[in-house]
Design a protein around this motif. Structure first.
Motif, short mmCIF file in Angstrom:
data_model
loop_
_atom_site.label_atom_id
_atom_site.label_comp_id
_atom_site.label_asym_id
_atom_site.label_seq_id
_atom_site.Cartn_x
_atom_site.Cartn_y
_atom_site.Cartn_z
N PRO A 1 65.64 18.66 -7.65
CA PRO A 1 65.84 19.42 -6.41
C PRO A 1 66.79 20.59 -6.63
O PRO A 1 67.44 20.68 -7.67
CB PRO A 1 66.49 18.39 -5.48
N THR B 1 71.73 17.58 -1.26
CA THR B 1 71.47 16.93 -2.56
C THR B 1 72.74 16.65 -3.36
O THR B 1 72.66 16.07 -4.44
CB THR B 1 70.50 17.78 -3.42
N ILE C 1 59.37 22.95 -10.99
CA ILE C 1 59.72 22.26 -12.24
C ILE C 1 59.38 20.77 -12.14
O ILE C 1 58.80 20.19 -13.07
CB ILE C 1 61.21 22.48 -12.58
N1 NAD Z 1 68.91 22.78 -16.27
C1 NAD Z 1 68.44 24.01 -16.22
O1 NAD Z 1 68.61 24.82 -17.14
C2 NAD Z 1 67.63 24.43 -15.05
C3 NAD Z 1 66.59 25.34 -15.25
C4 NAD Z 1 65.86 25.75 -14.14
C5 NAD Z 1 66.17 25.24 -12.88
N2 NAD Z 1 67.18 24.35 -12.74
C6 NAD Z 1 67.48 23.77 -11.41
O2 NAD Z 1 66.28 23.23 -10.89
C7 NAD Z 1 66.17 23.55 -9.52
C8 NAD Z 1 64.73 23.52 -9.09
O3 NAD Z 1 64.00 24.63 -9.59
P1 NAD Z 1 62.50 24.89 -9.11
O4 NAD Z 1 62.08 26.21 -9.67
O5 NAD Z 1 61.63 23.71 -9.38
O6 NAD Z 1 62.73 25.02 -7.54
P2 NAD Z 1 61.73 24.66 -6.36
O7 NAD Z 1 62.32 25.29 -5.16
O8 NAD Z 1 60.33 25.01 -6.75
O9 NAD Z 1 61.84 23.06 -6.26
C9 NAD Z 1 62.89 22.38 -5.63
C10 NAD Z 1 62.28 21.26 -4.81
O10 NAD Z 1 63.33 20.44 -4.32
C11 NAD Z 1 62.94 20.01 -3.03
N3 NAD Z 1 64.09 19.57 -2.28
C12 NAD Z 1 65.06 20.30 -1.67
N4 NAD Z 1 65.94 19.50 -1.04
C13 NAD Z 1 65.55 18.22 -1.29
C14 NAD Z 1 66.04 16.96 -0.91
N5 NAD Z 1 67.14 16.84 -0.16
N6 NAD Z 1 65.38 15.86 -1.35
C15 NAD Z 1 64.27 15.98 -2.10
N7 NAD Z 1 63.74 17.16 -2.48
C16 NAD Z 1 64.38 18.27 -2.07
C17 NAD Z 1 62.26 21.24 -2.42
O11 NAD Z 1 61.46 20.89 -1.31
C18 NAD Z 1 61.48 21.77 -3.58
O12 NAD Z 1 60.16 21.24 -3.64
C19 NAD Z 1 66.86 24.92 -9.43
O13 NAD Z 1 67.34 25.18 -8.13
C20 NAD Z 1 67.98 24.81 -10.43
O14 NAD Z 1 69.15 24.37 -9.81
C21 NAD Z 1 67.92 23.94 -13.79
#
Ligand code: NAD
Ligand code: DGY
Length: 386
Positions: A244, A250, A176
């Protein structure tokens, strides 16, 4: 124990009992399950957030699999109950699964599914919408109009920030975060700075190529930088978007000190999970920095906001709707149902959970695999060779 009073049943004579704790959009997910001999029971209780007791009552004595929601507390109690009822399949209808105790699921051999990929662009689009709404003060201006306060154009009326040429900062450049970065770079010609534990190579290549395209056309090229610390992003960026996962690393990533490192006129967007931001510190920061703006889709104590947030003119707030496009929500329901079905039928796990397109094509049957099981390795599930 609270008794579920309201259940909708599909294919009552189906061999496998699959429960969905909520009605979900579309009907394809129901059809995919009933076509494979599942009896589908959908809980239609009116309370939005089901308690552990509500779900225990739903699981009952025999249950093969459950499709659950991110608002539910899936831990030891529910996984042990599901296991006792003969179930080994659970899927969140969400990509994030911080509401799930995966260790507890592992203990009972229950597969935990999630729904990546199908919500990437939809969620990024909402983050981009909040960025624009905050930069151009759209909600404040809308309220002003509806209140009948507009009495003519003025040079100083609702002056906001121009995005072009400014720097967008992304924290968590996964699916995302990278999609959002591309939208902001390509759509508004912003420069990119990002922080992630891993290098976002495809994103870097995209920005490089787009920069070259702009230069070849006589325009100022866009640039990218991978920051070596999160604080570098906070100090340099004009718009910062958080993407993240939520875990121990986080939690309260954005706190009082980090807020004070950001530019006074910066914009902060959160479409990840509420607890990534210390919301009490954020409210204080918004109060003393009226030019600082925030766009929030998620909150620390959902469905509540911390005291004072609702009064802040410099905050745009929406109720966790980032993935709420029809196509995406129907797709999430489909992926969640197929995760559960795949485990029940003993199918392997899809080898690339980032490529879920084959499961979403309405005109052909889905592959015989679970699209995304986060604990596949831990519980010994094999990967699909397809
Ligand atoms: N608001 C909403 O409706 C909604 C919708 C979809 C997803 N989300 C949230 O978004 C999150 C991300 O989704 P995604 O599909 O992009 O996941 P993803 O796993 O592709 O991306 C998450 C990224 O965060 C990075 N990360 C993890 N720990 C970190 C840290 N301490 N510092 C910096 N970066 C860090 C990871 O390396 C990864 O690249 C989901 O886990 C969910 O909680 C929210
Ligand atoms: O993690 C998720 O999928 C969201 O928060 C809901 O779309």
């Amino acid at each position: 124990m609270a008794k579920p009073v309201s259940i909708e049943v599909w294919n009552p004579s189906g061999k496998y009992r699959v429960i969905s704790t909520k009605p979900m959009p579309g009907t394809r997910w129901i059809r995919l399950l009933t076509d494979q001999d599942c009896r589908v029971e959908i809980c239609t209780l009116k309370n939005t957030i089901l308690s552990v007791e509500d779900i225990l009552a739903l699981i009952g004595d025999r249950c093969d699999g459950v499709i659950g929601q991110l608002t539910e507390d899936w831990g030891e109690v529910l996984f042990s109950a599901l296991s006792r009822a003969g179930g080994r399949a659970f899927s969140n209808m969400a990509v994030g699964y911080n509401n799930v105790d995966v260790e507890a699921a592992n203990k009972y051999g229950v597969a935990v599914g999630n729904t990546p990929g199908v919500l990437t662009e939809t969620t990024a689009e909402l983050a981009a919408s909040l960025s624009l709404a905050a930069a151009r003060r759209i909600v404040e201006a809308d309220e002003f109009m509806r209140a009948g306060l507009y009495d003519g154009w003025l040079p100083n009326l609702f002056v906001g920030n121009l995005l072009k040429g400014q720097t967008v900062g992304v924290i968590g450049a996964g699916r995302i975060g990278s999609a959002y970065a591309r939208m902001m770079v390509e759509g508004f010609k912003m420069n990119l700075i990002y922080y992630d534990l891993y290098q976002a190579t495809r994103l870097e290549k995209f920005v490089t190529a787009y920069g070259q395209f702009l230069k070849a056309n006589g325009e100022q090229p866009v640039t990218w930088k991978r920051a070596s610390s999160m604080d570098e992003v906070l100090q340099e960026a004009d718009v910062i978007s958080l993407h993240p996962i939520l875990d121990k690393t986080t939690y309260h990533l954005i706190n009082k000190e980090r807020l004070s490192n950001m530019k006074k006129e910066a914009i902060l967007i959160n479409c990840s999970r509420g607890p990534v931001v210390d919301e009490v510190a954020l409210v204080e920061h918004l109060k003393v920095n009226p030019m600082f703006r925030v766009g929030l889709d998620v909150f620390e104590d959902e469905p509540h906001m911390k005291p004072g947030l609702a009064d802040m003119k410099n905050a745009v707030v929406v109720p966790h709707i980032a993935s709420a496009s029809k196509w995406t929500r129907e797709g999430m329901a489909t992926l969640a149902a197929l995760n559960v079905l795949g485990k029940i039928k003993g199918y392997p796990v899809w080898s690339n959970p980032n490529n879920v397109e084959p499961f979403l094509n309405e005109n052909s049957p889905p592959p015989a695999a679970s699209p995304s099981i986060v604990n596949a390795k831990a519980i010994g599930l094999t990967a699909s060779k397809l």
